[in-house]
Design a protein around this motif. Sequence first.
Motif, PDB file in Angstrom:
ATOM      1  N   THR A 353       0.830  -1.211   0.000  1.00  0.00           N
ATOM      2  CA  THR A 353       0.000   0.000   0.000  1.00  0.00           C
ATOM      3  C   THR A 353       0.858   1.252   0.000  1.00  0.00           C
ATOM      4  O   THR A 353       0.569   2.229  -0.701  1.00  0.00           O
ATOM      5  CB  THR A 353      -0.941   0.001   1.218  1.00  0.00           C
ATOM      6  N   LEU A 354       1.917   1.221   0.780  1.00  0.00           N
ATOM      7  CA  LEU A 354       2.826   2.357   0.839  1.00  0.00           C
ATOM      8  C   LEU A 354       3.454   2.609  -0.522  1.00  0.00           C
ATOM      9  O   LEU A 354       3.525   3.753  -0.991  1.00  0.00           O
ATOM     10  CB  LEU A 354       3.905   2.102   1.890  1.00  0.00           C
ATOM     11  N   GLU A 356       2.270   1.766  -3.447  1.00  0.00           N
ATOM     12  CA  GLU A 356       1.233   2.247  -4.369  1.00  0.00           C
ATOM     13  C   GLU A 356       0.917   3.714  -4.115  1.00  0.00           C
ATOM     14  O   GLU A 356       0.746   4.496  -5.062  1.00  0.00           O
ATOM     15  CB  GLU A 356      -0.022   1.392  -4.216  1.00  0.00           C
ATOM     16  N   ARG A 357       0.835   4.099  -2.859  1.00  0.00           N
ATOM     17  CA  ARG A 357       0.523   5.497  -2.524  1.00  0.00           C
ATOM     18  C   ARG A 357       1.639   6.428  -3.001  1.00  0.00           C
ATOM     19  O   ARG A 357       1.371   7.540  -3.463  1.00  0.00           O
ATOM     20  CB  ARG A 357       0.314   5.630  -1.015  1.00  0.00           C
TER      21      ARG A 357
END
Length: 368
Positions: A353-354, A356-357
């Motif tokens: 997620t990190l 992707e963000r």
Amino acid sequence: MRILSRAALLMAVLSGPAALAAPIVPQHDDEVIERLPAVARGSASSDPAVALREAKALLDAGREQGDPRLAGRALARLARWQADARAPAELVLLIADTEQYLHQFGSAVVRLEALVQRDPGQPRAWLMLATLHRVQGRYAQSDTACQALQRLGMQPYAAACSAENLALRGEHEPARRQLQPLIARATQPTTRAWLLTTLAELEQRAGRAAASDQAWRQSLASARDSYAAISYADFLLDQRRPREAWGLLQGEQRSDAALLRLAIAAQRAGLPEAATLRDELRERFALADQRSGPSGHERERALMALEIEGDAAAALRAARQNVEQQREPLDVLLLARCAAAAGDAAARAQARTLAERMGMRDARLDAI
């Protein structure tokens, strides 16, 4: 416990014309080449020129020895100008450089942004801002600083800056097209080595091991520096070539980062030095824990716990703390590897997620 950072490497390249000049050859034994400033423990000078020389000497020594205490003393030399909004640019740049070495990224960014607000024609400030934003995973802000370098006509730094951000987003082919002519035209060994290091990291994230290996070797052959040597050692360890990593680092200054890679290589290769290196690292970590203030060495603590101690839970705790402060590809990758070792699916998802963000793409992360 600090590896030479990309920001420091770029500052060295950008400010290096004097270092790259023709060597001075003494004509007789008593010829004075240069008088070095004293860096005693006394009180800070009120003369900005003296403070600048002393602080720079301390910071350089801290980097060479891997000792953050010397950087802390450098910052103390500059304390009277830290809150001065009109401090000379050279002092502001050195304060910010020292802060980023001590992992005080937020204050370094604020300081540099204030400097370029009052004087937009500061290429070293823009270069540091581009790197500091990149280290924290803020690629859009890094792009803005790269564009400022472009407006100032600062080549090859502006083009390389843009290429690195493209590569981090997974746009490998456009990044290669920007880097390759810069490398071909580079005449200074340190500039060529820096550009080849950027290419080596690009190829590593793209999953092209052979191309990355070639670029690392070319970089070190052009001009060896600690950042490239330790980063190439990491590559060799990833490729299950610990004896090569061991040999590569034999001539390196025994900084904490280099010592940690030596210990990992020795342990994986089954070398008799492994136990001694492990004990030395434990002692260094214990001493670091006794110092006041933020440690800034969670990346190394995570690597130590994962690779040397075999404590996946402790490694994951350190890796999570680390990405709160710095988010280079290695940091996100380390979080994912620690999560996998600990069998923590939520932490693995956190790493993805990190990434992707941030907009980061890395084949190594995809493989975990």
